[in-house]
Design a protein around this motif. Sequence first.
Motif, PDB file in Angstrom:
ATOM      1  N   ASP A 109       0.812  -1.220   0.000  1.00  0.00           N
ATOM      2  CA  ASP A 109       0.000   0.000   0.000  1.00  0.00           C
ATOM      3  C   ASP A 109       0.850   1.277   0.000  1.00  0.00           C
ATOM      4  O   ASP A 109       0.301   2.384   0.052  1.00  0.00           O
ATOM      5  CB  ASP A 109      -0.948   0.007   1.213  1.00  0.00           C
ATOM      6  N   PHE A 110       2.161   1.118  -0.066  1.00  0.00           N
ATOM      7  CA  PHE A 110       3.074   2.264   0.004  1.00  0.00           C
ATOM      8  C   PHE A 110       2.721   3.371  -0.985  1.00  0.00           C
ATOM      9  O   PHE A 110       2.588   4.547  -0.630  1.00  0.00           O
ATOM     10  CB  PHE A 110       4.514   1.785  -0.234  1.00  0.00           C
ATOM     11  N   GLU A 111       2.526   2.988  -2.262  1.00  0.00           N
ATOM     12  CA  GLU A 111       2.265   3.971  -3.320  1.00  0.00           C
ATOM     13  C   GLU A 111       1.020   4.811  -3.025  1.00  0.00           C
ATOM     14  O   GLU A 111       0.957   5.981  -3.365  1.00  0.00           O
ATOM     15  CB  GLU A 111       2.086   3.262  -4.671  1.00  0.00           C
ATOM     16  N   LYS A 112       0.035   4.162  -2.392  1.00  0.00           N
ATOM     17  CA  LYS A 112      -1.240   4.847  -2.162  1.00  0.00           C
ATOM     18  C   LYS A 112      -1.135   5.966  -1.132  1.00  0.00           C
ATOM     19  O   LYS A 112      -1.938   6.896  -1.157  1.00  0.00           O
ATOM     20  CB  LYS A 112      -2.291   3.835  -1.683  1.00  0.00           C
ATOM     21  N   VAL A 113      -0.201   5.864  -0.213  1.00  0.00           N
ATOM     22  CA  VAL A 113      -0.136   6.910   0.827  1.00  0.00           C
ATOM     23  C   VAL A 113       1.091   7.805   0.724  1.00  0.00           C
ATOM     24  O   VAL A 113       1.186   8.808   1.426  1.00  0.00           O
ATOM     25  CB  VAL A 113      -0.175   6.316   2.267  1.00  0.00           C
ATOM     26  N   LYS A 114       2.004   7.485  -0.179  1.00  0.00           N
ATOM     27  CA  LYS A 114       3.307   8.173  -0.132  1.00  0.00           C
ATOM     28  C   LYS A 114       3.210   9.677  -0.353  1.00  0.00           C
ATOM     29  O   LYS A 114       4.013  10.427   0.180  1.00  0.00           O
ATOM     30  CB  LYS A 114       4.305   7.528  -1.096  1.00  0.00           C
ATOM     31  N   ASN A 115       2.194  10.140  -1.089  1.00  0.00           N
ATOM     32  CA  ASN A 115       2.069  11.585  -1.317  1.00  0.00           C
ATOM     33  C   ASN A 115       0.947  12.229  -0.513  1.00  0.00           C
ATOM     34  O   ASN A 115       0.565  13.368  -0.763  1.00  0.00           O
ATOM     35  CB  ASN A 115       1.851  11.858  -2.801  1.00  0.00           C
ATOM     36  N   HIS A 116       0.409  11.477   0.442  1.00  0.00           N
ATOM     37  CA  HIS A 116      -0.698  12.019   1.231  1.00  0.00           C
ATOM     38  C   HIS A 116      -0.175  13.057   2.219  1.00  0.00           C
ATOM     39  O   HIS A 116       0.697  12.770   3.036  1.00  0.00           O
ATOM     40  CB  HIS A 116      -1.406  10.885   1.977  1.00  0.00           C
ATOM     41  N   ALA A 117      -0.728  14.284   2.142  1.00  0.00           N
ATOM     42  CA  ALA A 117      -0.215  15.392   2.966  1.00  0.00           C
ATOM     43  C   ALA A 117      -0.425  15.159   4.460  1.00  0.00           C
ATOM     44  O   ALA A 117       0.318  15.671   5.286  1.00  0.00           O
ATOM     45  CB  ALA A 117      -0.897  16.691   2.545  1.00  0.00           C
TER      46      ALA A 117
END
Length: 343
Positions: free
Chosen positions: A300-308
């Motif tokens: 799930d890394f990709e899904k949260v990596k840019n979450h502010a």
Amino acid sequence: MSEEKRTEIGELGEFGLIDRIKEKFKVSNESTIMGIGDDAAVLEVTDKLTLLSTDMLVEGVHFDLSYMPLQHLGYKAVSVNVSDIAAMNGVPKQITVNLGLSNRFSVEAVEALYEGIQFACQDYKIDLVGGDTTASSSGLIISVSIVGEVTKNKVVYRNSAEENDILCVTGDLGAAYLGLQVLEREKEVFKANPEMQPELGLYEYLVKRQLKPKARMDIIHELAELEIIPTSMIDISDGLVSEVFHICKQSDLGVAIFEEKLPIDQETYNAAADFKVDPTTCALNGGEDYELLFTISQSDFEKVKNHAEISMIGYMDKKEKGRNLVSKNQNVIALQAQGWKHF
Ligand code: ADP
Ligand code: MG
């Protein structure tokens, strides 16, 4: 308390007071069949799991009315309960409110408290469906119970993190603790010189974090949209380290947290310098942030990596590796839980 109008609770009586409360609260959830007014609230049971939690706030232990406005206290009492439902990956639906009131409290004071409860009910879309009101010989006691629901396969416990899962935290840390320090300091200044007006403006964000915390239901909804089910989750009421220890213990794992990844607001840094405390210590051990701490699998890394609003601060490790902080200069230090000691 307001100096303006003061109606003694005795003038209205307990039932009059309850009627006043009831008038202001409209039911909005389908699952609320009967709210305030009968011997028990009636809730519709669905095919989901029901979550039930309680939190009690006691004057002099959890709050100080000399700087805690009653509206904020009402809001906070609800928020801390909603936060527990969020931490199970659930959605809050109904609350009951139990009050212990000393005769210092007027009808207006109780109404101020319920104003805050009402704001919270609107924000979190929950129904007030009952409670109990009693006299208290000492201070104010407010105990809120909450009912929430979660789809069967989406409930998240503390005991299900796996080795190599990514440790995530929402928002920022340490602000509520420093907000409390600001309020305590201003109270001392105020006591020493009653003419002096408290100077809270400089640390507006910190004070708000202490007085009016918001449970992270926004994140729960976003995780659902992103189709992420955390592998474990807990809310941060007693400080990050204390909470991560619960996950470690119950999941039988170790952890590594990177100091440089800890989310800390600029105001928190400023206040930490002002109070001569280490901002990292505030972030690790300061209480009452009511953010969510959770683990996700690497996939799930990709899904949260840019979450502010989500920071990845570390990973779950083998139990034998211990529970460590990797400092900014790459020293590995064993984490120490301090928790939030009321006793
Ligand atoms: P009982 O004596 O049967 O416990 P009460 O007179 O205490 O009933 O309460 C009457 C109704 O008002 C119930 O629906 C109860 O849940 C509600 N109620 C009582 N106190 C509060 C409160 N502080 N806040 C909200 N609802 C309350
Ligand atoms: Mg009763």
